[in-house]
Design a protein around this motif. Sequence first.
Motif, PDB file in Angstrom:
ATOM      1  N   LEU A 239       0.826  -1.214   0.000  1.00  0.00           N
ATOM      2  CA  LEU A 239       0.000   0.000   0.000  1.00  0.00           C
ATOM      3  C   LEU A 239       0.859   1.263   0.000  1.00  0.00           C
ATOM      4  O   LEU A 239       0.534   2.252  -0.684  1.00  0.00           O
ATOM      5  CB  LEU A 239      -0.926  -0.003   1.216  1.00  0.00           C
ATOM      6  CG  LEU A 239      -2.030  -1.064   1.220  1.00  0.00           C
ATOM      7  CD1 LEU A 239      -2.816  -1.014   2.527  1.00  0.00           C
ATOM      8  CD2 LEU A 239      -2.963  -0.886   0.025  1.00  0.00           C
ATOM      9  N   LEU A 240       1.960   1.232   0.742  1.00  0.00           N
ATOM     10  CA  LEU A 240       2.850   2.397   0.795  1.00  0.00           C
ATOM     11  C   LEU A 240       3.497   2.648  -0.562  1.00  0.00           C
ATOM     12  O   LEU A 240       3.557   3.796  -1.031  1.00  0.00           O
ATOM     13  CB  LEU A 240       3.924   2.175   1.858  1.00  0.00           C
ATOM     14  CG  LEU A 240       4.843   3.358   2.159  1.00  0.00           C
ATOM     15  CD1 LEU A 240       4.041   4.539   2.701  1.00  0.00           C
ATOM     16  CD2 LEU A 240       5.925   2.942   3.165  1.00  0.00           C
ATOM     17  N   VAL A 241       3.954   1.589  -1.214  1.00  0.00           N
ATOM     18  CA  VAL A 241       4.569   1.736  -2.531  1.00  0.00           C
ATOM     19  C   VAL A 241       3.536   2.228  -3.547  1.00  0.00           C
ATOM     20  O   VAL A 241       3.841   3.080  -4.392  1.00  0.00           O
ATOM     21  CB  VAL A 241       5.202   0.411  -2.980  1.00  0.00           C
ATOM     22  CG1 VAL A 241       5.638   0.471  -4.445  1.00  0.00           C
ATOM     23  CG2 VAL A 241       6.407   0.082  -2.097  1.00  0.00           C
ATOM     24  N   LEU A 242       2.320   1.708  -3.470  1.00  0.00           N
ATOM     25  CA  LEU A 242       1.263   2.185  -4.360  1.00  0.00           C
ATOM     26  C   LEU A 242       0.960   3.667  -4.118  1.00  0.00           C
ATOM     27  O   LEU A 242       0.730   4.428  -5.066  1.00  0.00           O
ATOM     28  CB  LEU A 242      -0.006   1.360  -4.162  1.00  0.00           C
ATOM     29  CG  LEU A 242      -0.012  -0.035  -4.799  1.00  0.00           C
ATOM     30  CD1 LEU A 242      -1.251  -0.797  -4.358  1.00  0.00           C
ATOM     31  CD2 LEU A 242       0.030   0.069  -6.324  1.00  0.00           C
ATOM     32  N   LEU A 243       0.951   4.093  -2.867  1.00  0.00           N
ATOM     33  CA  LEU A 243       0.710   5.500  -2.539  1.00  0.00           C
ATOM     34  C   LEU A 243       1.779   6.390  -3.166  1.00  0.00           C
ATOM     35  O   LEU A 243       1.468   7.423  -3.777  1.00  0.00           O
ATOM     36  CB  LEU A 243       0.689   5.682  -1.019  1.00  0.00           C
ATOM     37  CG  LEU A 243       0.555   7.122  -0.515  1.00  0.00           C
ATOM     38  CD1 LEU A 243      -0.813   7.694  -0.878  1.00  0.00           C
ATOM     39  CD2 LEU A 243       0.787   7.185   0.994  1.00  0.00           C
ATOM     40  N   PHE A 244       3.046   5.974  -3.039  1.00  0.00           N
ATOM     41  CA  PHE A 244       4.148   6.795  -3.549  1.00  0.00           C
ATOM     42  C   PHE A 244       4.270   6.729  -5.069  1.00  0.00           C
ATOM     43  O   PHE A 244       5.078   7.446  -5.646  1.00  0.00           O
ATOM     44  CB  PHE A 244       5.460   6.387  -2.892  1.00  0.00           C
ATOM     45  CG  PHE A 244       5.566   6.804  -1.447  1.00  0.00           C
ATOM     46  CD1 PHE A 244       4.821   7.865  -0.964  1.00  0.00           C
ATOM     47  CD2 PHE A 244       6.410   6.132  -0.576  1.00  0.00           C
ATOM     48  CE1 PHE A 244       4.907   8.256   0.360  1.00  0.00           C
ATOM     49  CE2 PHE A 244       6.511   6.505   0.748  1.00  0.00           C
ATOM     50  CZ  PHE A 244       5.753   7.578   1.227  1.00  0.00           C
ATOM     51  N   ARG A 245       3.485   5.885  -5.701  1.00  0.00           N
ATOM     52  CA  ARG A 245       3.427   5.920  -7.160  1.00  0.00           C
ATOM     53  C   ARG A 245       2.805   7.226  -7.645  1.00  0.00           C
ATOM     54  O   ARG A 245       3.141   7.720  -8.723  1.00  0.00           O
ATOM     55  CB  ARG A 245       2.615   4.728  -7.681  1.00  0.00           C
ATOM     56  CG  ARG A 245       2.402   4.757  -9.197  1.00  0.00           C
ATOM     57  CD  ARG A 245       1.642   3.566  -9.703  1.00  0.00           C
ATOM     58  NE  ARG A 245       1.286   3.715 -11.110  1.00  0.00           N
ATOM     59  CZ  ARG A 245       1.412   2.771 -12.026  1.00  0.00           C
ATOM     60  NH1 ARG A 245       1.883   1.582 -11.688  1.00  0.00           N
ATOM     61  NH2 ARG A 245       1.075   2.996 -13.274  1.00  0.00           N
ATOM     62  N   VAL A 246       1.895   7.784  -6.851  1.00  0.00           N
ATOM     63  CA  VAL A 246       1.186   8.997  -7.274  1.00  0.00           C
ATOM     64  C   VAL A 246       1.441  10.187  -6.348  1.00  0.00           C
ATOM     65  O   VAL A 246       1.254  11.330  -6.759  1.00  0.00           O
ATOM     66  CB  VAL A 246      -0.332   8.732  -7.355  1.00  0.00           C
ATOM     67  CG1 VAL A 246      -0.626   7.745  -8.467  1.00  0.00           C
ATOM     68  CG2 VAL A 246      -0.883   8.205  -6.032  1.00  0.00           C
ATOM     69  N   VAL A 247       1.872   9.934  -5.117  1.00  0.00           N
ATOM     70  CA  VAL A 247       2.094  11.004  -4.149  1.00  0.00           C
ATOM     71  C   VAL A 247       3.594  11.165  -3.912  1.00  0.00           C
ATOM     72  O   VAL A 247       4.285  10.172  -3.643  1.00  0.00           O
ATOM     73  CB  VAL A 247       1.390  10.695  -2.811  1.00  0.00           C
ATOM     74  CG1 VAL A 247       1.711  11.763  -1.780  1.00  0.00           C
ATOM     75  CG2 VAL A 247      -0.114  10.575  -3.016  1.00  0.00           C
TER      76      VAL A 247
ATOM     77  N   TRP B 271      10.672  19.038  -3.961  1.00  0.00           N
ATOM     78  CA  TRP B 271      10.212  18.075  -4.961  1.00  0.00           C
ATOM     79  C   TRP B 271       9.791  18.806  -6.236  1.00  0.00           C
ATOM     80  O   TRP B 271       9.077  19.812  -6.189  1.00  0.00           O
ATOM     81  CB  TRP B 271       9.027  17.283  -4.413  1.00  0.00           C
ATOM     82  CG  TRP B 271       8.491  16.297  -5.404  1.00  0.00           C
ATOM     83  CD1 TRP B 271       7.627  16.550  -6.438  1.00  0.00           C
ATOM     84  CD2 TRP B 271       8.799  14.906  -5.484  1.00  0.00           C
ATOM     85  NE1 TRP B 271       7.385  15.396  -7.149  1.00  0.00           N
ATOM     86  CE2 TRP B 271       8.088  14.375  -6.587  1.00  0.00           C
ATOM     87  CE3 TRP B 271       9.597  14.053  -4.729  1.00  0.00           C
ATOM     88  CZ2 TRP B 271       8.151  13.027  -6.947  1.00  0.00           C
ATOM     89  CZ3 TRP B 271       9.668  12.713  -5.081  1.00  0.00           C
ATOM     90  CH2 TRP B 271       8.950  12.209  -6.170  1.00  0.00           C
ATOM     91  N   VAL B 272      10.270  18.293  -7.374  1.00  0.00           N
ATOM     92  CA  VAL B 272       9.842  18.825  -8.668  1.00  0.00           C
ATOM     93  C   VAL B 272       9.394  17.657  -9.536  1.00  0.00           C
ATOM     94  O   VAL B 272       9.883  16.536  -9.394  1.00  0.00           O
ATOM     95  CB  VAL B 272      10.964  19.617  -9.376  1.00  0.00           C
ATOM     96  CG1 VAL B 272      11.222  20.932  -8.667  1.00  0.00           C
ATOM     97  CG2 VAL B 272      12.244  18.801  -9.472  1.00  0.00           C
TER      98      VAL B 272
ATOM     99  N   ARG C   2       8.682   6.766 -13.193  1.00  0.00           N
ATOM    100  CA  ARG C   2       8.421   7.129 -11.802  1.00  0.00           C
ATOM    101  C   ARG C   2       9.613   6.774 -10.910  1.00  0.00           C
ATOM    102  O   ARG C   2       9.961   7.535 -10.004  1.00  0.00           O
ATOM    103  CB  ARG C   2       7.165   6.416 -11.302  1.00  0.00           C
ATOM    104  CG  ARG C   2       6.803   6.731  -9.849  1.00  0.00           C
ATOM    105  CD  ARG C   2       6.551   8.217  -9.642  1.00  0.00           C
ATOM    106  NE  ARG C   2       6.044   8.491  -8.300  1.00  0.00           N
ATOM    107  CZ  ARG C   2       5.781   9.704  -7.837  1.00  0.00           C
ATOM    108  NH1 ARG C   2       5.994  10.762  -8.602  1.00  0.00           N
ATOM    109  NH2 ARG C   2       5.324   9.883  -6.608  1.00  0.00           N
ATOM    110  N   ILE C   3      10.231   5.635 -11.160  1.00  0.00           N
ATOM    111  CA  ILE C   3      11.387   5.242 -10.360  1.00  0.00           C
ATOM    112  C   ILE C   3      12.492   6.282 -10.494  1.00  0.00           C
ATOM    113  O   ILE C   3      13.084   6.724  -9.499  1.00  0.00           O
ATOM    114  CB  ILE C   3      11.901   3.853 -10.780  1.00  0.00           C
ATOM    115  CG1 ILE C   3      10.840   2.781 -10.516  1.00  0.00           C
ATOM    116  CG2 ILE C   3      13.190   3.503 -10.027  1.00  0.00           C
ATOM    117  CD1 ILE C   3      11.208   1.400 -11.055  1.00  0.00           C
TER     118      ILE C   3
END
Length: 240
Positions: A22-30, A58-59, A147-148
């Motif tokens: 869930l955390l990794v999925l969150l940081f995919r977009v946030v 963050w940019v 994204r990575i």
Amino acid sequence: MLRLLFKRFLNVLKWFAIGSVLLVLLFRVVPPPFTALMVERKVESWFGGEPIDLQRDWVSWDEISDDLKLAVMAGEDQRFPQHWGFDFNAIQAAILHNERGGSIRGASTLSQQVSKNLFLWAGRSYLRKGLEAWFTGLIEVLWPKQRILEVYLNSVEWDDGVFGAEAAARHHFGVSAKGLSRQQASYLAAVLPNPRVWSASHPTAYVARRAAWIRQQMSQLGGDGYLLELNNARKAPWSD
């Protein structure tokens, strides 16, 4: 008693797996608000008696120079678009080199560095290595390559307390991450093996030579065209 302990252990593993996914999925977009490495640097400064102010802005992907994106891949992980988080050829080369009594850099991919910097602590224990492999696998499966690389460029350290491309560009060259020139980008990439010792804005002769090599590699990789296939270059692990 052993059965109960084993059951509880399995429950911990289950909830850890669910939480990390869930955390990794969150940081995919946030955008991650901070990284584990940033926390570690801050704590180190407190115990060292010299508090530091962390710099990071963050940019988005489009606000980062394409030259910097390419320079980092050229210097750190040229097979980044093709692999699934682990460069086994580089790992094998590192093992063989270490057996001869030396050390080699480059075995750790950009994906592994993102996992380590974002989620984990410093160290070489088997536990940390296992967690690094777990998070590397997650981000490779759940994030596109773009994204990575975007998270990497916003999280990597480029001087004491200077994190991310925007803070680094302003700290070293007085420009935005978008405004970095090809040469400036190559200097930033050249210091990544040891950014707390080497300086992109005051390079040693070795850093200057390495930056020149990176610029050569950028051209050999295909320049900006290499970025266009970033999300489509790799094959499924089971394919030929």
